[in-house]
Design a protein around this motif. Sequence first.
Motif, short mmCIF file in Angstrom:
data_model
loop_
_atom_site.label_atom_id
_atom_site.label_comp_id
_atom_site.label_asym_id
_atom_site.label_seq_id
_atom_site.Cartn_x
_atom_site.Cartn_y
_atom_site.Cartn_z
N THR A 53 59.48 33.32 46.95
CA THR A 53 58.31 32.62 47.50
C THR A 53 57.58 33.49 48.51
N VAL A 54 57.94 34.77 48.57
CA VAL A 54 57.33 35.65 49.56
C VAL A 54 55.81 35.67 49.38
N ASP A 55 55.08 35.38 50.41
CA ASP A 55 53.64 35.39 50.53
C ASP A 55 52.90 34.40 49.63
N PHE A 56 53.64 33.61 48.79
CA PHE A 56 52.97 32.64 47.93
C PHE A 56 52.35 31.51 48.75
N ASN A 57 53.06 31.09 49.80
CA ASN A 57 52.55 29.99 50.61
C ASN A 57 51.34 30.39 51.45
N GLU A 58 51.09 31.70 51.57
CA GLU A 58 49.96 32.16 52.37
C GLU A 58 48.69 32.35 51.54
N VAL A 59 48.79 32.15 50.23
CA VAL A 59 47.62 32.29 49.37
C VAL A 59 46.70 31.09 49.57
N PRO A 60 45.44 31.29 49.92
CA PRO A 60 44.54 30.15 50.14
C PRO A 60 44.32 29.38 48.84
N LYS A 61 44.27 28.05 48.97
CA LYS A 61 44.06 27.20 47.80
C LYS A 61 42.59 27.21 47.42
N GLN A 62 42.31 27.37 46.12
CA GLN A 62 40.95 27.41 45.62
C GLN A 62 40.71 26.19 44.72
N GLN A 63 39.58 25.56 44.91
CA GLN A 63 39.25 24.40 44.09
C GLN A 63 38.84 24.86 42.70
N PHE A 64 39.35 24.18 41.67
CA PHE A 64 38.99 24.51 40.30
C PHE A 64 37.63 23.89 39.97
N ARG A 65 36.64 24.75 39.72
CA ARG A 65 35.30 24.30 39.34
C ARG A 65 34.96 24.91 37.99
N VAL A 66 34.61 24.05 37.05
CA VAL A 66 34.36 24.51 35.69
C VAL A 66 32.91 24.28 35.31
N TYR A 67 32.38 25.16 34.47
CA TYR A 67 31.01 25.06 33.97
C TYR A 67 31.05 25.10 32.44
N THR A 68 30.28 24.21 31.81
CA THR A 68 30.17 24.18 30.35
C THR A 68 28.71 24.44 29.97
N ALA A 69 28.41 24.27 28.68
CA ALA A 69 27.05 24.53 28.21
C ALA A 69 26.02 23.69 28.95
N ARG A 70 26.40 22.50 29.38
CA ARG A 70 25.47 21.62 30.11
C ARG A 70 25.15 22.15 31.51
N ASP A 71 25.98 23.09 32.00
CA ASP A 71 25.88 23.54 33.38
C ASP A 71 25.36 24.96 33.52
N LEU A 72 24.84 25.54 32.46
CA LEU A 72 24.38 26.94 32.54
C LEU A 72 23.36 27.14 33.65
N ASP A 73 22.48 26.17 33.84
CA ASP A 73 21.45 26.30 34.88
C ASP A 73 22.01 26.16 36.29
N LYS A 74 23.27 25.72 36.41
CA LYS A 74 23.88 25.54 37.72
C LYS A 74 24.64 26.77 38.20
N LYS A 123 24.60 30.05 39.69
CA LYS A 123 23.57 30.76 40.46
C LYS A 123 23.45 32.22 40.05
N GLU A 124 24.57 32.83 39.63
CA GLU A 124 24.52 34.25 39.24
C GLU A 124 23.63 34.46 38.01
N LEU A 125 23.53 33.46 37.15
CA LEU A 125 22.70 33.60 35.96
C LEU A 125 21.22 33.57 36.26
N GLN A 126 20.85 33.02 37.40
CA GLN A 126 19.43 32.90 37.73
C GLN A 126 18.78 34.26 37.97
N LEU A 127 19.59 35.29 38.18
CA LEU A 127 19.06 36.63 38.38
C LEU A 127 18.80 37.35 37.05
N LEU A 128 19.23 36.73 35.95
CA LEU A 128 19.06 37.33 34.63
C LEU A 128 17.73 36.89 34.02
N PRO A 129 17.19 37.66 33.08
CA PRO A 129 15.92 37.29 32.44
C PRO A 129 16.02 35.92 31.77
#
Length: 452
Positions: free
Chosen positions: A14-35, A37-43
Amino acid sequence: MPQQSPLTRIPLHTVDFNEVPKQQFRVYTARDLDKIKELQLLPESLRFEMKVVSAVLPFRVNAYVIEELIDWQRVPNDPIFQLTFPQKGMLSDVHYNRMAMAIRSDMDKQALKLVANEIRQELNPHPAGQLEHNVPCDSAGEPIPGLQHKYRETVLFFPSQGQTCHSYCSFCFRWAQFVGDKNLRMATTEADKLYGYLEEHPEVTDLLVTGGDPMVMKSRQLKSYLEPLLHPRFSHIQTVRIGTKALTFWPQRFITDDDADELVELLHHLVLAGKHVAIMAHYNHWRELDTDIARAAIRRLRATGAEIRSQGPLLAHINDCEDDWVKLWNEQIKLGIIPYYQFVERDTGARRYFEVPLYKAWQIYRQAMQKVSGLGRTARGPSMSADPGKVEIQGIAEMNGQKVFVLRFIQARDPSWVQQPFFAKFDEQATWFDQLQPADEHSERFFRKPAV
């Protein structure tokens, strides 16, 4: 003195596992392409292409992949971007234009779905006889949904709760699992039929739990499927394999998810009870190994006593370069992962965008093998999971004055074919087994279509 629980007999690292910050799982599907933000820089034209392709082929990506794995300064040529985001070339010009016209004409959702489904049926949604040859029957002769039994020793199990992934690979040969068409989906919740089938087939030694990705399941669900295998009546099941891409797409599954501890304890328990547990990890590029949490997840899994084996196809736009494979295999050896298979892109879905000619695939494999140690040469390939079995390209030679591919079966529906060399006429353009022709009379039988 009370007997010690098998779950605590050997402490997990368990060395250093408890110190890893928890990240929220956020998923994007075809309905969310416009959401995203990194894609907004593309043509805008590129974003429209993604919309068209994702209307036909499944798209799903999460924030970890977007923020940690993709180098947005290299997009669209970044390999992880190519691995996860839709590309225009994934559809033929005919299919792309048909879907684009449907979207531009403002068809309603139902009409768009019909167009998409018609295109999907032309993309060979179930290659290698998955539905015709691989579905086993129970003692009454009834097909068992959610199971596949192609090779004598190995049964594949598709639990319905595991038929999605943390992100989807753009090249996925099981894309038909994810498009919402029940007629194309392989899955089951009837574990009793699995157990009944395994009990009736003592020749089966390996169970592969696959999907989708079983690691999207809650640990209690996975436990409910796997722990019954510890009963003495399943003593012939020596190996439990779990196919997963989670080590790439969501390594948090093994470190910071709420039930991560329960998951690693389950794997540890199976190992202590005498089962060989193999994590069949899908890797396509060395960048997937390049984050701290990915490496921590590998360490924690190895601490359970399970082994990690890596497999993945050779793909245009992603890893069709010997140096990428050399670095991938060397990094895996360093981390304790066993290189297992280098596949050829299967004849389904977006294959024409990702496929590499067989002769080029063999050249890349051979050149990469020359640059790794013996521990890296456990990777078998290039391998095609075709109708009759797993066919390995062993080389290119000359026979009776003609250039030929030297082939052999690593696995086969007919076990007597395993390890038998045979030959195909050299074809510089061929990308799949069914495009090859036998080079001599001895080899002809290996090219015949299996009977349904």
